[in-house]
Design an enzyme around this catalytic site. Sequence first.
Site, PDB file in Angstrom:
ATOM      1  N   GLU A   1      10.943  -0.411   4.470  1.00  0.00           N
ATOM      2  CA  GLU A   1       9.644  -0.762   4.556  1.00  0.00           C
ATOM      3  C   GLU A   1      10.229  -1.908   5.968  1.00  0.00           C
ATOM      4  O   GLU A   1      11.265  -2.615   5.544  1.00  0.00           O
ATOM      5  CB  GLU A   1       8.815  -1.613   4.134  1.00  0.00           C
ATOM      6  CG  GLU A   1       7.970  -0.747   3.443  1.00  0.00           C
ATOM      7  CD  GLU A   1       6.979  -1.662   2.761  1.00  0.00           C
ATOM      8  OE1 GLU A   1       6.010  -2.989   2.800  1.00  0.00           O
ATOM      9  OE2 GLU A   1       7.276  -2.099   1.244  1.00  0.00           O
TER      10      GLU A   1
ATOM     11  N   ASP B   1       6.803   2.434   7.081  1.00  0.00           N
ATOM     12  CA  ASP B   1       7.313   1.955   5.630  1.00  0.00           C
ATOM     13  C   ASP B   1       7.288   3.541   5.252  1.00  0.00           C
ATOM     14  O   ASP B   1       6.276   4.825   6.257  1.00  0.00           O
ATOM     15  CB  ASP B   1       5.532   2.683   4.965  1.00  0.00           C
ATOM     16  CG  ASP B   1       5.318   2.532   3.769  1.00  0.00           C
ATOM     17  OD1 ASP B   1       6.675   1.876   2.703  1.00  0.00           O
ATOM     18  OD2 ASP B   1       4.658   2.212   2.392  1.00  0.00           O
TER      19      ASP B   1
END
Length: 397
Positions: free
Chosen positions: A109, A13
């Site tokens: 992500e 992320d």
Amino acid sequence: MTQENKKIIFHIDMDAFFASIEQRDSPEFKGKPVIVGALPGNRGVVSAASYEARKYGIHSAMPISQAYSRCPHGIYLRPRMRVYAKVSKEVMAILNSFSPQIEQISIDEAFMNMSGTQKLWGPPKKAAKIFTKQIHNTLQLTASIGIAPNKFLAKLASDMNKPNGITEVPFNPEEIVLWLAPLSVSKIWGVGKKTQQALATLGIRSISELQKIPLKELESRFGKQGTSLYNLCRGIDLRDIEGHEKAKSISREHTFNNDSYDAEEWYGTLLSLSGDVAKRSRKASRKGKTVVLTYRTPDFKRYTRHLTLVQPTNLSKHIYESACILLKKEIPRLKSLRLIGVGITNFDTAIQTDLFENGKKTKAWNASEEAMDIISNRYGKDAILRAREVTERKKKK
Ligand SMILES: [Mg+2]
């Protein structure tokens, strides 16, 4: 299970992605509260806040007026989506050099299957360090990584030591149960406000409290979701990484020049996008059983809605009508849209037969849509417009 063949999943992320890119590209913004989204004085929300801005309690989806009153000296910027999308591609390219199995789940992500890569990259934590270093050296951005035996735990972990944090979850089932116990049930994948409230009325707020509830009770109260709650609160998640060796869907999207407040325009756009999707599917000789409606609201939040049909299709009429059913359900809570899209997925793997096309109507539609493909291939896309598209275009003039 030996070290070599155990399942290892990374969740990557990027940290404050949009805001970090702005700080990277304009060094004078470094160390300052940067807020990307609507501009103060306008309606709209925050789409990303730098860590300096978060210290003022600013977070994404917060109304911009509220952000401004908390931090009037902040740097407020409109998003540069094209730039972010380009950087996102660069991030994914780096990921691909570490593992062939990547599942991108949003612009910043992704999941990576790192099982069996020990010989190449060493133990997971070491691999993650090499990996974040490479992202930093190449893109001057930081990422946080969660390392776990499955997707649910990896995603949970990547959020625990942000920014620039690497978090490894224990791999032993008993230790996983203990690791999860103190967390709030809101951390469980799929537990939104509704489920959270329903659990709270039973006196369940932490995962350890949820772990005490027998499977039967959860299933009788929550049905299918009860089974998943029972598994997830023990860290059991059997979902696989969905790699993209083969296209899993055929879709088209349209971003409006200005946020569109006009539902007629949404339907009109869906109609022409459905036509494109149908045409591409026919070209690829594929039929999908599930129609997917996608839209993005002005705060950049992306929503997808699915409708599964009785029979797979690649006809624009079916795709459009299904997309309309999905959109109609959303209309009451929608004010304006930034983007709308439609696609088909859940492809039929069996060889297509005429089984369900025996109906004369479907056959006729098939023939007329194929004829339209031929004409539009020869004379260009505007040569054929369906009735609704014609009225749309007239209105715009
Ligand atoms: Mg992020």
